[in-house]
Write an enzyme that holds these catalytic residues in place. Sequence first.
Site, PDB file in Angstrom:
ATOM      1  N   HIS A  68      61.417  77.678 161.776  1.00 42.86           N
ATOM      2  CA  HIS A  68      60.905  76.968 160.605  1.00 42.86           C
ATOM      3  C   HIS A  68      61.138  75.476 160.781  1.00 42.86           C
ATOM      4  CE1 HIS A  68      61.709  75.072 156.560  1.00 42.86           C
ATOM      5  NE2 HIS A  68      60.445  75.449 156.445  1.00 42.86           N
ATOM      6  N   SER A  69      60.103  74.673 160.570  1.00 44.66           N
ATOM      7  CA  SER A  69      60.211  73.213 160.591  1.00 44.66           C
ATOM      8  C   SER A  69      60.797  72.739 161.915  1.00 44.66           C
ATOM      9  CB  SER A  69      61.027  72.753 159.383  1.00 44.66           C
ATOM     10  OG  SER A  69      60.918  71.368 159.176  1.00 44.66           O
ATOM     11  N   MET A  70      61.924  72.040 161.926  1.00 48.04           N
ATOM     12  CA  MET A  70      62.526  71.617 163.179  1.00 48.04           C
ATOM     13  C   MET A  70      62.721  72.792 164.118  1.00 48.04           C
ATOM     14  SD  MET A  70      66.290  69.933 163.875  1.00 48.04           S
ATOM     15  CE  MET A  70      67.084  71.536 163.576  1.00 48.04           C
TER      16      MET A  70
END
Length: 285
Positions: free
Chosen positions: A98-100
């Site tokens: 998720h994300s980073m």
Amino acid sequence: MQEVAIPAAVGPIAALRGGTPGGLPVIALHGWLDNAASFVPLAAHLPAEWDFIAIDLPGHGRSPHLGAGAEYTLGTALNAILDVADAQGWTRFHLLGHSMGAGIASLLAAACPQRVRALVAIEALGALGEAVENTAERLRDGLAATRELPNRRLRHFADLAAPVRARMQANALSQANARLLVERGVRALDDGYVWSTDQRLTLPTLVRQTQDQAEALLAAIECPAQVIFAEPAQPYFPHQMRQRRVARLRDGRLALLPGMHHLHMEDPQPVARIVREFLAPFAVA
């Protein structure tokens, strides 16, 4: 999910493990300044037959900080993930980020095609790029911030109410989900709490990849990839960039879901359905 510690070169990586040992091997990677608890709501809707390990990346959550004078780099995260897989005896495995964490998972898939069987990227794909003309300014600002860090004091909280409110406001999270992240993301003192995340992780990255470099790495991913983006798009990852990056994948598919950046926490069932359907063939392969 069960609390575990997994041997790694940087020190024991803290993680939450669920499912069935020996099942479909999945390593989950959280976003910047988040931690493994980010995947607790989603894991409740994933098959019990999978072997699901959500880790605290180095410097996050309950995982160790790097030693004094060391810097967090892409290699720090990539090697920690490979150490986790090696400790399980997983020659090949699946990544969910998720994300980073999705950016890091993308880069590991490009770097180690012989290890990563499939990739699920939520709310990011590849590394954040930088315009070439901003290179010197980023380096100057990042180095200046690094030199100032020793003068920065950790923010102190008398109880968990204030950090929970801060996470709710910063990430549009419900109180329950904000508390999940906060309880794993603080360190208790005699008179309250401080964030457990290493302050060095809040520093600007000294050098970023160019957009061309980021896209070249996406084109090098050999495994199937499922990308999940929330609508509306995040300002740092606008719609046009998202479409361009997905198009660079050799074997990629895109799902758009209504929601905010932490949609895998706030509305986990639709996300889990996509993840289950995408990874199901690998469970019988």
